[in-house]
Structures are given as structure tokens and as C-alpha cells.
Design a protein around this motif. Sequence first.
Motif, PDB file in Angstrom:
ATOM      1  N   ALA A  12       0.853  -1.207   0.000  1.00  0.00           N
ATOM      2  CA  ALA A  12       0.000   0.000   0.000  1.00  0.00           C
ATOM      3  C   ALA A  12       0.882   1.248   0.000  1.00  0.00           C
ATOM      4  O   ALA A  12       0.679   2.168   0.792  1.00  0.00           O
ATOM      5  CB  ALA A  12      -0.922  -0.009   1.218  1.00  0.00           C
ATOM      6  N   GLY A  13       1.880   1.267  -0.895  1.00  0.00           N
ATOM      7  CA  GLY A  13       2.754   2.429  -1.008  1.00  0.00           C
ATOM      8  C   GLY A  13       2.228   3.395  -2.058  1.00  0.00           C
ATOM      9  O   GLY A  13       1.022   3.498  -2.287  1.00  0.00           O
ATOM     10  N   LYS A  14       3.164   4.077  -2.716  1.00  0.00           N
ATOM     11  CA  LYS A  14       2.786   5.146  -3.655  1.00  0.00           C
ATOM     12  C   LYS A  14       1.828   4.642  -4.744  1.00  0.00           C
ATOM     13  O   LYS A  14       0.729   5.157  -4.899  1.00  0.00           O
ATOM     14  CB  LYS A  14       4.073   5.700  -4.278  1.00  0.00           C
ATOM     15  CG  LYS A  14       3.895   6.924  -5.111  1.00  0.00           C
ATOM     16  CD  LYS A  14       5.239   7.580  -5.372  1.00  0.00           C
ATOM     17  CE  LYS A  14       5.075   8.847  -6.180  1.00  0.00           C
ATOM     18  NZ  LYS A  14       5.427   8.706  -7.578  1.00  0.00           N
ATOM     19  N   ASP A  34       0.073  -5.595   3.772  1.00  0.00           N
ATOM     20  CA  ASP A  34       1.281  -4.748   3.852  1.00  0.00           C
ATOM     21  C   ASP A  34       1.584  -4.627   5.342  1.00  0.00           C
ATOM     22  O   ASP A  34       0.705  -4.250   6.129  1.00  0.00           O
ATOM     23  CB  ASP A  34       0.977  -3.372   3.231  1.00  0.00           C
ATOM     24  CG  ASP A  34       2.201  -2.443   3.205  1.00  0.00           C
ATOM     25  OD1 ASP A  34       2.978  -2.448   4.172  1.00  0.00           O
ATOM     26  OD2 ASP A  34       2.329  -1.685   2.229  1.00  0.00           O
ATOM     27  N   SER A  36       3.157  -2.508   7.078  1.00  0.00           N
ATOM     28  CA  SER A  36       3.376  -1.180   7.669  1.00  0.00           C
ATOM     29  C   SER A  36       2.149  -0.692   8.447  1.00  0.00           C
ATOM     30  O   SER A  36       1.010  -1.046   8.147  1.00  0.00           O
ATOM     31  CB  SER A  36       3.739  -0.160   6.589  1.00  0.00           C
ATOM     32  OG  SER A  36       2.610   0.127   5.792  1.00  0.00           O
ATOM     33  N   ALA A  69       2.116  -4.722  -5.674  1.00  0.00           N
ATOM     34  CA  ALA A  69       2.681  -3.366  -5.817  1.00  0.00           C
ATOM     35  C   ALA A  69       3.728  -3.141  -4.723  1.00  0.00           C
ATOM     36  O   ALA A  69       3.728  -2.108  -4.054  1.00  0.00           O
ATOM     37  CB  ALA A  69       1.569  -2.326  -5.747  1.00  0.00           C
ATOM     38  N   THR A  70       4.589  -4.119  -4.552  1.00  0.00           N
ATOM     39  CA  THR A  70       5.632  -4.086  -3.522  1.00  0.00           C
ATOM     40  C   THR A  70       6.983  -3.782  -4.185  1.00  0.00           C
ATOM     41  O   THR A  70       7.073  -3.717  -5.427  1.00  0.00           O
ATOM     42  CB  THR A  70       5.681  -5.457  -2.818  1.00  0.00           C
ATOM     43  OG1 THR A  70       5.729  -6.472  -3.822  1.00  0.00           O
ATOM     44  CG2 THR A  70       4.481  -5.668  -1.930  1.00  0.00           C
ATOM     45  N   PRO A  71       8.055  -3.631  -3.400  1.00  0.00           N
ATOM     46  CA  PRO A  71       9.381  -3.430  -4.009  1.00  0.00           C
ATOM     47  C   PRO A  71       9.730  -4.552  -4.995  1.00  0.00           C
ATOM     48  O   PRO A  71       9.313  -5.712  -4.818  1.00  0.00           O
ATOM     49  CB  PRO A  71      10.314  -3.422  -2.794  1.00  0.00           C
ATOM     50  CG  PRO A  71       9.443  -2.909  -1.667  1.00  0.00           C
ATOM     51  CD  PRO A  71       8.090  -3.492  -1.925  1.00  0.00           C
ATOM     52  N   ASN A  72      10.537  -4.202  -5.990  1.00  0.00           N
ATOM     53  CA  ASN A  72      10.816  -5.109  -7.120  1.00  0.00           C
ATOM     54  C   ASN A  72      11.210  -6.531  -6.711  1.00  0.00           C
ATOM     55  O   ASN A  72      10.767  -7.506  -7.313  1.00  0.00           O
ATOM     56  CB  ASN A  72      11.955  -4.538  -7.986  1.00  0.00           C
ATOM     57  CG  ASN A  72      11.597  -3.199  -8.592  1.00  0.00           C
ATOM     58  OD1 ASN A  72      10.454  -2.776  -8.505  1.00  0.00           O
ATOM     59  ND2 ASN A  72      12.565  -2.544  -9.189  1.00  0.00           N
ATOM     60  N   LEU A  74      10.362  -8.359  -4.400  1.00  0.00           N
ATOM     61  CA  LEU A  74       9.263  -9.188  -3.872  1.00  0.00           C
ATOM     62  C   LEU A  74       8.281  -9.629  -4.957  1.00  0.00           C
ATOM     63  O   LEU A  74       7.416 -10.472  -4.710  1.00  0.00           O
ATOM     64  CB  LEU A  74       8.501  -8.419  -2.782  1.00  0.00           C
ATOM     65  CG  LEU A  74       9.326  -8.061  -1.535  1.00  0.00           C
ATOM     66  CD1 LEU A  74       8.493  -7.213  -0.583  1.00  0.00           C
ATOM     67  CD2 LEU A  74       9.802  -9.322  -0.833  1.00  0.00           C
ATOM     68  N   GLN A  78       6.075 -13.178  -4.418  1.00  0.00           N
ATOM     69  CA  GLN A  78       4.657 -12.953  -4.087  1.00  0.00           C
ATOM     70  C   GLN A  78       3.745 -13.386  -5.236  1.00  0.00           C
ATOM     71  O   GLN A  78       2.686 -13.986  -4.993  1.00  0.00           O
ATOM     72  CB  GLN A  78       4.443 -11.477  -3.721  1.00  0.00           C
ATOM     73  CG  GLN A  78       5.147 -11.133  -2.397  1.00  0.00           C
ATOM     74  CD  GLN A  78       4.910  -9.713  -1.935  1.00  0.00           C
ATOM     75  OE1 GLN A  78       4.753  -8.812  -2.740  1.00  0.00           O
ATOM     76  NE2 GLN A  78       4.904  -9.515  -0.631  1.00  0.00           N
ATOM     77  N   LYS A  93       5.454  -3.238 -12.764  1.00  0.00           N
ATOM     78  CA  LYS A  93       6.716  -3.296 -13.494  1.00  0.00           C
ATOM     79  C   LYS A  93       7.850  -2.835 -12.568  1.00  0.00           C
ATOM     80  O   LYS A  93       7.581  -2.052 -11.652  1.00  0.00           O
ATOM     81  CB  LYS A  93       6.643  -2.455 -14.773  1.00  0.00           C
ATOM     82  CG  LYS A  93       6.420  -0.945 -14.500  1.00  0.00           C
ATOM     83  CD  LYS A  93       7.628  -0.198 -14.164  1.00  0.00           C
ATOM     84  CE  LYS A  93       7.786   0.931 -13.432  1.00  0.00           C
ATOM     85  NZ  LYS A  93       8.781   1.537 -12.778  1.00  0.00           N
TER      86      LYS A  93
HETATM   87  N1  LIG Z   1       3.421   1.658 -13.179  1.00  0.00           N
HETATM   88  C1  LIG Z   1       3.985   2.738 -12.688  1.00  0.00           C
HETATM   89  O1  LIG Z   1       3.958   3.810 -13.280  1.00  0.00           O
HETATM   90  C2  LIG Z   1       4.669   2.655 -11.358  1.00  0.00           C
HETATM   91  C3  LIG Z   1       4.821   3.809 -10.591  1.00  0.00           C
HETATM   92  C4  LIG Z   1       5.429   3.690  -9.350  1.00  0.00           C
HETATM   93  C5  LIG Z   1       5.900   2.462  -8.910  1.00  0.00           C
HETATM   94  N2  LIG Z   1       5.766   1.362  -9.695  1.00  0.00           N
HETATM   95  C6  LIG Z   1       6.257   0.054  -9.234  1.00  0.00           C
HETATM   96  O2  LIG Z   1       5.457  -0.341  -8.128  1.00  0.00           O
HETATM   97  C7  LIG Z   1       6.260  -0.988  -7.136  1.00  0.00           C
HETATM   98  C8  LIG Z   1       6.103  -0.254  -5.814  1.00  0.00           C
HETATM   99  O3  LIG Z   1       6.588   1.061  -5.961  1.00  0.00           O
HETATM  100  P1  LIG Z   1       6.158   2.234  -4.949  1.00  0.00           P
HETATM  101  O4  LIG Z   1       6.775   3.461  -5.479  1.00  0.00           O
HETATM  102  O5  LIG Z   1       4.677   2.184  -4.716  1.00  0.00           O
HETATM  103  O6  LIG Z   1       6.925   1.763  -3.619  1.00  0.00           O
HETATM  104  P2  LIG Z   1       6.636   2.189  -2.105  1.00  0.00           P
HETATM  105  O7  LIG Z   1       7.935   2.023  -1.403  1.00  0.00           O
HETATM  106  O8  LIG Z   1       5.947   3.513  -2.059  1.00  0.00           O
HETATM  107  O9  LIG Z   1       5.570   1.091  -1.585  1.00  0.00           O
HETATM  108  C9  LIG Z   1       5.914  -0.268  -1.372  1.00  0.00           C
HETATM  109  C10 LIG Z   1       4.986  -0.808  -0.297  1.00  0.00           C
HETATM  110  O10 LIG Z   1       5.234  -2.208  -0.154  1.00  0.00           O
HETATM  111  C11 LIG Z   1       5.119  -2.530   1.221  1.00  0.00           C
HETATM  112  N3  LIG Z   1       5.794  -3.781   1.516  1.00  0.00           N
HETATM  113  C12 LIG Z   1       7.107  -4.003   1.760  1.00  0.00           C
HETATM  114  N4  LIG Z   1       7.325  -5.317   1.991  1.00  0.00           N
HETATM  115  C13 LIG Z   1       6.114  -5.935   1.900  1.00  0.00           C
HETATM  116  C14 LIG Z   1       5.701  -7.275   2.026  1.00  0.00           C
HETATM  117  N5  LIG Z   1       6.559  -8.270   2.307  1.00  0.00           N
HETATM  118  N6  LIG Z   1       4.384  -7.543   1.856  1.00  0.00           N
HETATM  119  C15 LIG Z   1       3.495  -6.570   1.564  1.00  0.00           C
HETATM  120  N7  LIG Z   1       3.837  -5.273   1.445  1.00  0.00           N
HETATM  121  C16 LIG Z   1       5.143  -4.963   1.593  1.00  0.00           C
HETATM  122  C17 LIG Z   1       5.755  -1.327   1.929  1.00  0.00           C
HETATM  123  O11 LIG Z   1       5.361  -1.269   3.302  1.00  0.00           O
HETATM  124  C18 LIG Z   1       5.202  -0.182   1.101  1.00  0.00           C
HETATM  125  O12 LIG Z   1       3.968   0.280   1.612  1.00  0.00           O
HETATM  126  C19 LIG Z   1       7.695  -0.996  -7.686  1.00  0.00           C
HETATM  127  O13 LIG Z   1       7.928  -2.236  -8.295  1.00  0.00           O
HETATM  128  C20 LIG Z   1       7.692   0.100  -8.721  1.00  0.00           C
HETATM  129  O14 LIG Z   1       8.607  -0.141  -9.790  1.00  0.00           O
HETATM  130  C21 LIG Z   1       5.150   1.441 -10.902  1.00  0.00           C
END
Ligand SMILES: NC(=O)c1ccc[n+]([C@@H]2O[C@H](COP(=O)([O-])OP(=O)(O)OC[C@H]3O[C@@H](n4cnc5c(N)ncnc54)[C@H](O)[C@@H]3O)[C@@H](O)[C@H]2O)c1
Length: 358
Positions: A12-14, A34, A36, A69-72, A74, A78, A93
Motif C-alpha cells: 500500500a505504497g505510492k 502490507d 506497515s 505493488a511491492t518493491p521489485n 518481492l 509474491q 513493473k
Molecule cells: N506503473 C507505474 O507507473 C509505477 C509507478 C510507481 C511504482 N511502480 C512500481 O510499483 C512498485 C512499488 O513502488 P512504490 O513506489 O509504490 O513503492 P513504495 O515504497 O511507495 O511502496 C511499497 C509498499 O510495499 C510494502 N511492503 C514491503 N514489503 C512488503 C511485504 N513483504 N508484503 C506486503 N507489502 C510490503 C511497503 O510497506 C510499502 O507500503 C515498484 O515495483 C515500482 O517499480 C510502478
Amino acid sequence: MKHRARIAVIGAGKIGLVHMAHVMREGELAGVADPSFEARDVAARLEVPWFSSLGEMLSEMRPDGVVVATPNRLHVPQALECVAAGVPVLVEKPLADTPAAAGELVSAAREAGVSLLVGHHRRHNPLIAAARAQIEAGAIGRIVAVNALCWFRKPDSYFHIPWRTQPGAGPMLTNLIHDIDLMRHLCGDVACVQAQQASIARGHAVEDTAAVIMRFRSGALATMTVSDAVVAPWSWELTAGENPDYPRTSAACYTIGGTAGSLSLPDLGLWHYEGEADWGQPISRKALTRQGGDPLALQMRHFCEVALGEAEPLVPGEEGLATLDVLDAIRQAAESGRQVTLPSADDPDVPHNEARAS
Ligand SMILES: NC(=O)c1ccc[n+]([C@@H]2O[C@H](COP(=O)([O-])OP(=O)(O)OC[C@H]3O[C@@H](n4cnc5c(N)ncnc54)[C@H](O)[C@@H]3O)[C@@H](O)[C@H]2O)c1
């Protein structure tokens, strides 16, 4: 549609928050996983179940689909958990942090018969569909040359998070991957790449700028540059108006040139001659029309259909893997200074995700 698709979001990040908003419009948000505290608060505010992990969630419920939608690093473990549970999955992606891991996921999904959609959302943009339709209809003839710019300035504060200054976190894998995916979608598969990278603007270990030459299997040639350190408007981010975080300009960032005309994007300008194609004659610009639509919303509408078994993924795992293969070849080329050849899908001797330097 039988019922509204019940979709859970992992991370539940960005971008996860954006996906949740779209799920709530296009389907039903089944839950959030998530660990957090912020995510727990979000789930409480949205009145949906919260889980500290994907495993905990899958042991208690079976949603129609899951968004990863977690760090790459994972993404693959997952998504494999979802595949093992038979749940269709939308993976952000890049599909994986390495092509080998992506290949493992694609094979597992195929063998299990579980749908895998990759989050290259720009392919859902109606203007990309319009551009592809023009190319397929022959409006620009045979594609010969392509130029793509991915130029913008990230603020210095972006790099206060230490991992963003390290190799692997740069604009090639973060931003250029979207442009490469669109170029593959519009112009076909890539045969080989050459590349250079630099960090003269910021001096971090990670690149701030890269230049790429690509040859498509069709024989067409492309040049692409990416920089997150230049003050400029020429990028998809600053021209397509997909994301309200980036104020839109009227500039174009892609030009695709063919034997009968050229296309500029995202303005959808078709340049051609009314009579004989001759650089001594006036060249005309026709603005092509297209429908509007937010690609992230359209991607989620599509994923709801995929999750209910009503559609096949528009960007299946194989496509996410092929795009990642090109990015990995670019990385190898930039590091070695050598041309890197992409294996052909029909070359039985080379695994799909193993590029060769020459
Ligand atoms: N399509 C797009 O335009 C776009 C834009 C931004 C990000 N992304 C991709 O989305 C992914 C996430 O990016 P972001 O910027 O949202 O990152 P972020 O750091 O804002 O959010 C990641 C979230 O994952 C959670 N997390 C960490 N470990 C976890 C686990 N084991 N289980 C469940 N949740 C967990 C974190 O607590 C956090 O809330 C990346 O792969 C990024 O490349 C894509």
C-alpha cells in the motif's frame, strides 16, 4: 460481468494507493496486505480487511485477483504465491529484478494456467492504441527510424533515500523500461542494443543519463536517451498527461519515421506528403483523433475482467519478460561498452532470458 471483481492489493505504497482507488471504482477492494502501520490505517479508513502478509491473506480469503505493488525484489516470490493459490495476478513493473526470476514466474503461471498481467499501464492508453492502429494500417509505411526521449529533472530530495543513488535504481530500470515497452509494442521485437551511461550531473554510483541504440528485428533503428538530471519537457511523463503529479506540456517525446510518413507522440501528429514524397515539397501535419481515458483506470478495468476469466491479459507475463530482457541487454551493453544481441524466441539454443555480448 458476473459480479464485481474482488481484488486485493499487496503493498500500500505510492502506486498501491493509486491501484486501490481504481479497484474501488472498477471492482471491489477485497483487502490490503502490507506490514506497515500506514497500510493498517489505510485499510481501517477504507473499511477493508488488513493483513500483515500475503500468506496470511491467502490463508483467510480467496480474492478474484491480486495486485502486487511491492518493491521489485518481492514481485516474483509474491506472484508465485498467488499462482500457487490459483489467483490471477497483476504484477507492477518491472516484472522481476532479474530476467531469470521473471522467466521462472512466467513458466509457473503458464503451467498452472493462471493469468499474469504486467503493469505496463501505458499500453492501455487509448492514444497508444490509436498509434498502433495507424502503424498497422500502413499510415507511415515501413518503419525505418525511431527516436525516443525520456528527459526530466528529479529534485535533489528524491535522492535523500540512499538506495536511489545505487546501481539498479536509476532511470533506465525505473523510467526507460516504460518507453522500451512501448517501443516494442509499436515497432516490434528488438534484435540488438548498444548503450552508454553517465553520472556527470550528480556523481552518484547510479547512472543519471543513458544513451541507447537499438535495432529491431524488422531492421528499423532507434535512438533513445534517458536523463533524470536535465531540465527539459521531452518525456512521456511530462507530455502525455497520464499523471497529475507531473504538469503537462505540449511537447512531443517520440518520433516514429516510416517510408510513407512519420508519427509524433503523444500529440498523435501524422506527417506526410499529399503528393510525391520529396523533401523539396511542403510536408503536411494531420492531427489524429483518439478517445481519452486514464490508462491506470483502464488497466484496472481490464484486470477485473481478467480476474473473472472474461479477458486474456493485454500485457501477459511473456511481454513483461521480453521488455525486461531488453533492459538487461542495455545494462550489459552500458557496462561492457559492447553490442548485446537479444536471443530470438525461435532460437532453440539460447534461453529466452540470456543475452549475448559480441
Ligand atoms: N506503473 C507505474 O507507473 C509505477 C509507478 C510507481 C511504482 N511502480 C512500481 O510499483 C512498485 C512499488 O513502488 P512504490 O513506489 O509504490 O513503492 P513504495 O515504497 O511507495 O511502496 C511499497 C509498499 O510495499 C510494502 N511492503 C514491503 N514489503 C512488503 C511485504 N513483504 N508484503 C506486503 N507489502 C510490503 C511497503 O510497506 C510499502 O507500503 C515498484 O515495483 C515500482 O517499480 C510502478
